[in-house]
Write an enzyme that holds these catalytic residues in place. Structure first.
Site, PDB file in Angstrom:
ATOM      1  N   ASP A 100       2.778  -7.760  -2.506  1.00  0.00           N
ATOM      2  CA  ASP A 100       2.707  -6.431  -3.097  1.00  0.00           C
ATOM      3  C   ASP A 100       1.248  -6.018  -3.091  1.00  0.00           C
ATOM      4  O   ASP A 100       0.370  -6.844  -3.344  1.00  0.00           O
ATOM      5  CB  ASP A 100       3.261  -6.427  -4.517  1.00  0.00           C
ATOM      6  N   ASP A 114      -5.560   4.333   4.452  1.00  0.00           N
ATOM      7  CA  ASP A 114      -6.555   3.881   5.441  1.00  0.00           C
ATOM      8  C   ASP A 114      -7.565   4.954   5.864  1.00  0.00           C
ATOM      9  O   ASP A 114      -8.752   4.662   5.983  1.00  0.00           O
ATOM     10  CB  ASP A 114      -5.859   3.308   6.687  1.00  0.00           C
TER      11      ASP A 114
HETATM   12  P1  IMP Z   1       3.280  -2.376  -0.194  1.00  0.00           P
HETATM   13  O1  IMP Z   1       2.715  -3.469  -1.006  1.00  0.00           O
HETATM   14  O2  IMP Z   1       3.307  -2.710   1.265  1.00  0.00           O
HETATM   15  O3  IMP Z   1       4.559  -1.830  -0.741  1.00  0.00           O
HETATM   16  O4  IMP Z   1       2.218  -1.174  -0.265  1.00  0.00           O
HETATM   17  C1  IMP Z   1       2.105  -0.333  -1.384  1.00  0.00           C
HETATM   18  C2  IMP Z   1       1.352   0.926  -1.027  1.00  0.00           C
HETATM   19  O5  IMP Z   1      -0.058   0.665  -1.138  1.00  0.00           O
HETATM   20  C3  IMP Z   1       1.545   1.421   0.404  1.00  0.00           C
HETATM   21  O6  IMP Z   1       2.634   2.290   0.483  1.00  0.00           O
HETATM   22  C4  IMP Z   1       0.252   2.145   0.671  1.00  0.00           C
HETATM   23  O7  IMP Z   1       0.298   3.450   0.143  1.00  0.00           O
HETATM   24  C5  IMP Z   1      -0.758   1.330  -0.127  1.00  0.00           C
HETATM   25  N1  IMP Z   1      -1.390   0.304   0.728  1.00  0.00           N
HETATM   26  C6  IMP Z   1      -1.256  -1.043   0.632  1.00  0.00           C
HETATM   27  N2  IMP Z   1      -1.970  -1.676   1.566  1.00  0.00           N
HETATM   28  C7  IMP Z   1      -2.566  -0.707   2.289  1.00  0.00           C
HETATM   29  C8  IMP Z   1      -3.419  -0.748   3.433  1.00  0.00           C
HETATM   30  O8  IMP Z   1      -3.782  -1.785   3.992  1.00  0.00           O
HETATM   31  N3  IMP Z   1      -3.824   0.469   3.881  1.00  0.00           N
HETATM   32  C9  IMP Z   1      -3.451   1.659   3.318  1.00  0.00           C
HETATM   33  N4  IMP Z   1      -2.652   1.742   2.281  1.00  0.00           N
HETATM   34  C10 IMP Z   1      -2.194   0.564   1.747  1.00  0.00           C
END
Ligand code: IMP
Length: 195
Positions: free
Chosen positions: A71, A150
């Site tokens: 997460d 990003d």
């Molecule tokens: P998850 O943990 O993959 O569900 O990510 C949660 C949210 O955090 C994503 O939908 C993005 O909006 C943001 N996020 C997490 N990691 C990244 C990254 O490496 N780049 C850009 N946004 C990120």
């Protein structure tokens, strides 16, 4: 026979990255689909670690296999750590543009990405590793790669946003890359030490 881990993600990029890490340990990754998992639990935790554990526990219970989940999100100092665990639910449209609108006129641009990677075993053992990546929120979007925040997250060392860096380079320095390298280290120490 190789140990098999189910990877609780719908993201093919994450599955690929984690498969590589596990194969270096002599273990094998299978997707949620291959393990026959169709439901996703609600992410009700107040920290990245809690949410990663919720996902890994659910996948372990549904498949009977050791399960890995992560997460992650962006924490912005000037917004008291928001959007944090709500990063995916911060707004309905473009996350990067929405964040820029919230940061208009703000001098303090410091922020960090954070990721928790969790592994849960059917015998109840749980491992969690955290990775962090510090940077600045830009004044405007830059770059076309990556996803989510990003285009507005500046890596100070390279002077580039995560959307301007090649994927391979981003994976090396990112919160997620760091969390999974630490998790691999924990797995090696705790479960594979005598093999
Ligand atoms: P998850 O943990 O993959 O569900 O990510 C949660 C949210 O955090 C994503 O939908 C993005 O909006 C943001 N996020 C997490 N990691 C990244 C990254 O490496 N780049 C850009 N946004 C990120």
């Amino acid at each position: 026979m190789k140990d098999v881990f189910v990877i609780a993600t719908n993201n093919p990029g994450k599955l690929r990255e984690i498969s590589d890490i596990l194969s270096a340990l002599g273990a094998r990754a299978v997707s949620r689909e291959e393990a026959g998992i169709s439901v996703s639990p609600e992410e009700t935790g107040s920290t990245f670690s809690e949410n990663a554990l919720i996902k890994a526990r659910a996948a372990c219970k549904a498949s009977g296999l050791p399960a890995i989940a992560d997460d992650s999100g962006l924490c912005v100092d000037a917004l008291s750590g928001a959007p944090g665990v709500y990063s995916a639910r911060f707004c309905e449209k473009d996350h990067a543009l929405f964040l820029l609108s919230k940061m208009k006129g703000e001098k303090n641009r410091r922020a960090h990405f954070e990721c928790a990677a969790a592994c849960v075993f059917p015998d109840g053992e749980e491992l969690v590793a955290v990775g962090r990546c510090d940077g600045l929120i830009t004044e405007e979007t830059r770059g076309t790669g990556g996803f989510g925040y990003d285009p507005v997250f500046l890596d100070e060392a390279s002077g580039k946003t995560f959307a301007e860096l090649p994927e391979e380079k981003k994976n090396k320095i990112s919160h997620r890359g760091r969390a999974f390298i630490s998790l691999a280290r924990l797995l090696k120490e705790k479960r594979y030490a005598d093999r």
